[in-house]
Design an enzyme around this catalytic site. Structure first.
Site, PDB file in Angstrom:
ATOM      1  N   ASP A 192      -7.029  -1.080  -4.354  1.00 33.29           N
ATOM      2  CA  ASP A 192      -8.049  -0.720  -3.365  1.00 33.29           C
ATOM      3  C   ASP A 192      -8.974   0.366  -3.905  1.00 33.29           C
ATOM      4  OD1 ASP A 192      -6.808  -2.471  -1.536  1.00 33.29           O
ATOM      5  OD2 ASP A 192      -5.558  -0.866  -0.727  1.00 33.29           O
TER       6      ASP A 192
ATOM      7  N   ASP B  40       0.853  -1.189   0.000  1.00 35.94           N
ATOM      8  CA  ASP B  40       0.000   0.000   0.000  1.00 35.94           C
ATOM      9  C   ASP B  40       0.888   1.239   0.000  1.00 35.94           C
ATOM     10  OD1 ASP B  40      -2.467  -1.364   0.073  1.00 35.94           O
ATOM     11  OD2 ASP B  40      -2.384  -1.548   2.244  1.00 35.94           O
TER      12      ASP B  40
END
Length: 171
Positions: free
Chosen positions: A136, A118
Site C-alpha cells: 500500500d 495489513d
C-alpha cells in the site's frame, strides 16, 4: 539503465520487500499473537486481514467477489505494465514500478489467502486512521510520484518535445 528495466526492477524489489515483510511478520515473528506492538505514539504494528481494498472498501467475502476484485487488480496492473513499457521517463518508470509491485503484492495475498494482510496502524489517540502494508505504501508513493511529475514537469523546452508526464523530468 533504460526506464523499462528500471521500472521492472523497482516492481520486482517492491514485490519482494512486501512479501518478505508479510511472511516474516506472520510466520517468523508471529505478529498475530504479539499484537499490537507500539512503534511510536501514533504507529502500531498489528495484524489485519483485509478482504477488500483500502479501508476495506469493495469487501470481497465470496469467491466470486474475490476473483472479480483480483481480475480488476490484474487488469489495472496490465495497464500499468503497458504504460511502463512505453515510458521514456525514469521518474515515471519508478512510479509505475512501485504501483505494479504493490499491486502484485496485494494481488498475491488475495489469490493465495483470500485477503490482504495489513500491519501498520496509524492513529492519534482514539482516532484510528489507516492500517496498511508495504505494498500500500509503495502504491501511494508511486501515485505521489506520478502527481509530482504531472504537476511539476515542464512542457516544451528541455523535454525533447515530449508531453507532460513522459520524459519531462529526470530521476
Amino acid at each position: 539503465m533504460s526506464p523499462r528495466v528500471l521500472g521492472a526492477l523497482v516492481a520486482a524489489l517492491t514485490l519482494a520487500a512486501d512479501q518478505a515483510n508479510k511472511l516474516w511478520l506472520i510466520f517468523v515473528y508471529g505478529i498475530e499473537q504479539r499484537q499490537p506492538i507500539a512503534l511510536a505514539p501514533f504507529l502500531d504494528v498489528v495484524y489485519a486481514k483485509n478482504p477488500g481494498i483500502s479501508y476495506s472498501l469493495l469487501s470481497a467475502r465470496t469467491d466470486f467477489q474475490r476473483y472479480a476484485l483480483l481480475g480488476l487488480t490484474l487488469a489495472a496492473t496490465i495497464f500499468m505494465i503497458l504504460w511502463l513499457w512505453r515510458s521514456t521517463s525514469k521518474l515515471i518508470a519508478c512510479a509505475l514500478g512501485l504501483i505494479i509491485g504493490g499491486a502484485l503484492g496485494n494481488a498475491y495475498d488475495r489469490a493465495a489467502y483470500g485477503f490482504v494482510a495489513d500491519f501498520y496502524h496509524f492513529h492519534v489517540g482514539s482516532f484510528s486512521w489507516y492500517v496498511f502494508n508495504l505494498a500500500d505504501a509503495a502504491i501511494v508513493a508511486g501515485v505521489a510520484l506520478l502527481l509530482y511529475d504531472s504537476l511539476f514537469s515542464a512542457r516544451g523546452a528541455g523535454t525533447g518535445g515530449k508531453s507532460r508526464g513522459e520524459g519531462a523530468s529526470a530521476l
